[in-house]
Motif scaffolding. Structure first.
Motif, PDB file in Angstrom:
ATOM      1  N   TYR A 151       0.884  -1.173   0.000  1.00  0.00           N
ATOM      2  CA  TYR A 151       0.000   0.000   0.000  1.00  0.00           C
ATOM      3  C   TYR A 151       0.917   1.217   0.000  1.00  0.00           C
ATOM      4  O   TYR A 151       1.607   1.463   0.986  1.00  0.00           O
ATOM      5  CB  TYR A 151      -0.909   0.021   1.236  1.00  0.00           C
ATOM      6  N   TYR A 152       0.924   1.953  -1.091  1.00  0.00           N
ATOM      7  CA  TYR A 152       1.887   3.047  -1.193  1.00  0.00           C
ATOM      8  C   TYR A 152       1.429   4.115  -2.191  1.00  0.00           C
ATOM      9  O   TYR A 152       0.598   3.859  -3.065  1.00  0.00           O
ATOM     10  CB  TYR A 152       3.253   2.508  -1.647  1.00  0.00           C
ATOM     11  N   GLU A 153       2.002   5.285  -2.014  1.00  0.00           N
ATOM     12  CA  GLU A 153       1.926   6.357  -3.007  1.00  0.00           C
ATOM     13  C   GLU A 153       3.328   6.444  -3.601  1.00  0.00           C
ATOM     14  O   GLU A 153       4.288   6.690  -2.883  1.00  0.00           O
ATOM     15  CB  GLU A 153       1.538   7.687  -2.346  1.00  0.00           C
ATOM     16  N   TYR A 171      -0.116  -0.305  -8.889  1.00  0.00           N
ATOM     17  CA  TYR A 171      -0.786  -1.304  -8.058  1.00  0.00           C
ATOM     18  C   TYR A 171       0.190  -1.829  -7.013  1.00  0.00           C
ATOM     19  O   TYR A 171       1.404  -1.862  -7.233  1.00  0.00           O
ATOM     20  CB  TYR A 171      -1.296  -2.477  -8.901  1.00  0.00           C
ATOM     21  N   PRO A 172      -0.331  -2.271  -5.872  1.00  0.00           N
ATOM     22  CA  PRO A 172       0.546  -2.882  -4.854  1.00  0.00           C
ATOM     23  C   PRO A 172       0.945  -4.293  -5.272  1.00  0.00           C
ATOM     24  O   PRO A 172       0.343  -4.889  -6.167  1.00  0.00           O
ATOM     25  CB  PRO A 172      -0.342  -2.898  -3.609  1.00  0.00           C
ATOM     26  N   LYS A 218      -0.756 -10.123  -2.489  1.00  0.00           N
ATOM     27  CA  LYS A 218      -0.534 -10.574  -1.111  1.00  0.00           C
ATOM     28  C   LYS A 218      -0.215 -12.059  -0.997  1.00  0.00           C
ATOM     29  O   LYS A 218       0.734 -12.444  -0.314  1.00  0.00           O
ATOM     30  CB  LYS A 218      -1.757 -10.234  -0.256  1.00  0.00           C
ATOM     31  N   ASN A 262       3.309   0.372   7.896  1.00  0.00           N
ATOM     32  CA  ASN A 262       2.267  -0.490   7.358  1.00  0.00           C
ATOM     33  C   ASN A 262       0.906   0.122   7.692  1.00  0.00           C
ATOM     34  O   ASN A 262       0.496   0.134   8.854  1.00  0.00           O
ATOM     35  CB  ASN A 262       2.383  -1.890   7.963  1.00  0.00           C
ATOM     36  N   GLU A 300     -13.274   5.163   5.965  1.00  0.00           N
ATOM     37  CA  GLU A 300     -12.071   4.594   6.586  1.00  0.00           C
ATOM     38  C   GLU A 300     -12.326   4.266   8.061  1.00  0.00           C
ATOM     39  O   GLU A 300     -11.638   4.712   8.963  1.00  0.00           O
ATOM     40  CB  GLU A 300     -10.866   5.534   6.435  1.00  0.00           C
ATOM     41  N   SER A 325     -13.834   1.581   3.692  1.00  0.00           N
ATOM     42  CA  SER A 325     -13.658   2.871   3.016  1.00  0.00           C
ATOM     43  C   SER A 325     -14.971   3.579   2.707  1.00  0.00           C
ATOM     44  O   SER A 325     -14.969   4.760   2.370  1.00  0.00           O
ATOM     45  CB  SER A 325     -12.875   2.662   1.711  1.00  0.00           C
ATOM     46  N   ASP A 380      -8.847   2.820  -4.155  1.00  0.00           N
ATOM     47  CA  ASP A 380      -7.439   2.421  -4.224  1.00  0.00           C
ATOM     48  C   ASP A 380      -7.248   0.972  -4.632  1.00  0.00           C
ATOM     49  O   ASP A 380      -6.117   0.526  -4.816  1.00  0.00           O
ATOM     50  CB  ASP A 380      -6.745   2.675  -2.877  1.00  0.00           C
ATOM     51  N   LEU A 381      -8.317   0.198  -4.801  1.00  0.00           N
ATOM     52  CA  LEU A 381      -8.220  -1.176  -5.278  1.00  0.00           C
ATOM     53  C   LEU A 381      -8.546  -1.296  -6.759  1.00  0.00           C
ATOM     54  O   LEU A 381      -7.886  -2.036  -7.489  1.00  0.00           O
ATOM     55  CB  LEU A 381      -9.160  -2.087  -4.480  1.00  0.00           C
ATOM     56  N   LYS A 406      -6.019   6.245  -6.056  1.00  0.00           N
ATOM     57  CA  LYS A 406      -6.154   6.799  -4.710  1.00  0.00           C
ATOM     58  C   LYS A 406      -6.548   8.274  -4.763  1.00  0.00           C
ATOM     59  O   LYS A 406      -6.202   8.991  -5.697  1.00  0.00           O
ATOM     60  CB  LYS A 406      -4.836   6.653  -3.967  1.00  0.00           C
TER      61      LYS A 406
END
Length: 556
Positions: free
Chosen positions: A27-29, A317-318, A321, A341, A370, A406, A521-522, A526
């Protein structure tokens, strides 16, 4: 180390500060340096002539359309120079090795490698099995065995029917003889009838023995073939298991400390298909192998989206998992300080839940965006936890239905068991009506419509959902446009079913509205938040049976 793999930035990056910590890959920008490295990779993909692969971006190109996940890793060499590495997930153009891209951690396509050599042995066994199964003698033996069994069954059945008929005839003879009252003649007849019965029984045994012999004789020929086939299958199984275990043992990943862990060790000898083939493990392994310090990274999709999932061309995309998290967090990123995290951070911290309505049996709340509906694996703060603290004497389970973390908006709370059961029944019977408001990241052509796309969880990348007509659960949504504003479309969604991420997937999927919700974000991009709000709910009060309609306006 080939210079073509550790590449220098083509633009001036001297004014850009390095990140304090490495990217948390799930999960990142993207950092500015990752964005620049990505732009330079995408520029290469747009103009390159080094390989042919149909990403689905050119309608005139032939071949199977396969979009790809690519990754960039910004790193620093021993001289302190900044550069980047490129990688692709899986194979590209049916190859593991292409110029400018880091190689796979373990190359199963290597011509003289043990995997191909052992695989050829297994393929030879497969051909031997196939040759035996296709032999005419084996086919004839199978056909003869089957016909012998059928003939035996029919012959024995005919004789059993004959025995039944003769038994009836003997019974009639006995009955008629009893009327004559000649004792001596009657006894003789009884002996004759008994002898007939015994002979028929003996004949049945002889017939059964004869056919058993014939079947056994036919079965032996089949067994001779199948014994050879089963021996080969067992050998194939042993070879396959041994090859798999060797692959798991030799498919090993480095970390910053120079330590290696194999695929088998990481996944307890049961890795998911494709584990280790993603871009992120390839990039980090190559960096550690060549003494490069990881600075930041990013992954993006290039090409047409698969039919089942939502992937947008050029979008970040992340890492996945199920395949990457155990490899990266469990080993490769040990000793590297990463961004925090976000899944361990309580998103509800400092937020309050607004009570819209309450009485002795129910409450209606406005859940902030959220904010978990129920406790998660790492975070307990949730609507449930807050309601449990607010109503400690409540006898019901409290949570009647859920909203995605969310998503903001209306949730029903049951304070008593009776209220819970009544409201649950209304949801099951689909008499509860809900309306959601969403802001879509683009213009939708139609004014209203109906979406019917079945959904199931992506087993490789939970909690993402896939469109799946084979195993998916029915998911249906009505929608209409409220307004178009600044290049975005505001819509109402009326879900008929209540699947996980239903509205998010129905909005973003190409067979739905093909326009993701702002801030998704999925399945989109974002933003400050997911612009999805449970706006209206209509239900019957569990005690009074009075119809209640509650509305809370969206705050976006």
């Amino acid at each position: 180390m080939p210079k073509s793999l550790f590449q220098n930035f083509k633009v001036n990056i001297s004014g850009i500060s390095l990140p304090d910590k490495f990217t948390f890959p799930f999960y990142y920008e993207p950092h500015e340096l990752s964005k620049i490295a990505t732009q330079e990779l995408q520029s290469y993909l747009e103009t390159q002539n080094d390989f042919e692969h149909n990403f689905g971006l050119n309608d005139e190109q032939e071949g199977l359309v396969i979009g790809k996940m690519f990754g960039v890793l910004v790193c620093q060499n021993k001289q302190g120079e900044l550069g980047y590495l490129w990688a692709f997930s899986g194979k590209l153009a049916e190859q593991n090795h292409l110029d400018y891209f880091v190689p796979t951690v373990f190359d199963m396509l290597e011509e003289n490698g043990f995997f191909n050599q052992e695989q050829e042995i297994i393929n030879t066994i497969n051909r031997e099995i196939e040759d035996l199964e296709l032999q005419q003698e084996y086919k004839d033996a199978l056909a003869n065995l089957e016909s012998t069994k059928v003939e035996a069954e029919q012959d024995i059945l005919r004789h059993k029917d004959h025995i039944k008929q003769q038994k009836k005839v003997r019974l009639l003879k006995r009955t008629d003889a009893e009327k004559v009252q000649d004792t001596e003649a009657f006894q003789l007849l009884i002996e004759e009838l008994k002898e007939e019965s015994q002979q028929e029984g003996i004949l049945l045994k002889k017939m059964t023995a004869y056919w058993n012999y014939k079947i056994t004789d036919s079965q032996k020929i089949v067994d001779d073939f199948e014994s050879k086939i089963n021996e080969l299958k067992e050998l194939r199984k042993q070879k396959s298991n041994a090859l798999q275990q060797r692959l798991f043992a030799e498919y090993a990943f480095l970390n910053l400390k120079g330590e290696t862990r194999s695929l088998g060790e990481i996944f307890d000898n049961n890795p998911p298909a494709g584990a280790g083939e993603c871009a992120a493990p390839k990039l980090l392994h190559y960096a550690f192998q060549n003494h490069l310090k990881p600075i930041c990274m990013a992954e993006f999709w290039w090409g047409q989206s698969p039919k089942s999932e939502v992937r947008k061309h050029q979008q970040f995309y992340p890492s996945c998992k199920s395949k990457c998290e155990p490899i990266l967090l469990g080993h490769m990123l040990e000793g590297i300080e990463m961004d925090e995290n976000p899944f361990e951070i309580n998103p509800a911290q400092g937020k309050e839940i607004e009570i819209i309505y309450e009485d002795d049996s129910i409450a209606v709340v406005n859940k902030p965006a959220e904010f978990l509906s129920v406790p998660g694996k790492q975070i307990s703060d949730s609507v449930y936890a807050r309601m449990k603290a607010r109503y400690p004497k409540a006898t019901g389970p409290l949570i009647v239905h859920r909203l995605d973390m969310s998503t903001s908006g209306i949730m029903l709370i049951a304070k008593t068991e009776e209220a819970y059961l009544n409201l649950q029944s209304q949801f099951i019977k689909r008499t509860v009506k809900k309306c959601y408001e969403a802001l879509l990241d683009g213009i939708v052509d139609d004014e209203e419509g109906f979406i019917d796309l079945p959904l199931r969880v992506d087993l490789d990348d939970r909690p993402r959902q896939l469109v799946c007509y084979e195993y998916g659960k029915p998911a249906q949504t009505k929608w209409d446009v409220i307004a178009v504003e600044n290049g975005k479309t505001r819509v109402h969604f009326y879900p008929i079913t209540g699947r996980t991420h239903q509205l998010r997937v129905h909005a973003s999927h190409e067979l739905g509205l093909h326009t993701p919700i702002v801030g998704d974000d999925l399945y989109g991009a974002k933003a400050n938040r997911l612009h999805l709000h449970a706006k209206v709910i209509t239900f019957k009060h569990p005690l009074t049976n009075e119809e209640m309609r509650i509305e809370v306006k969206a705050e976006f």
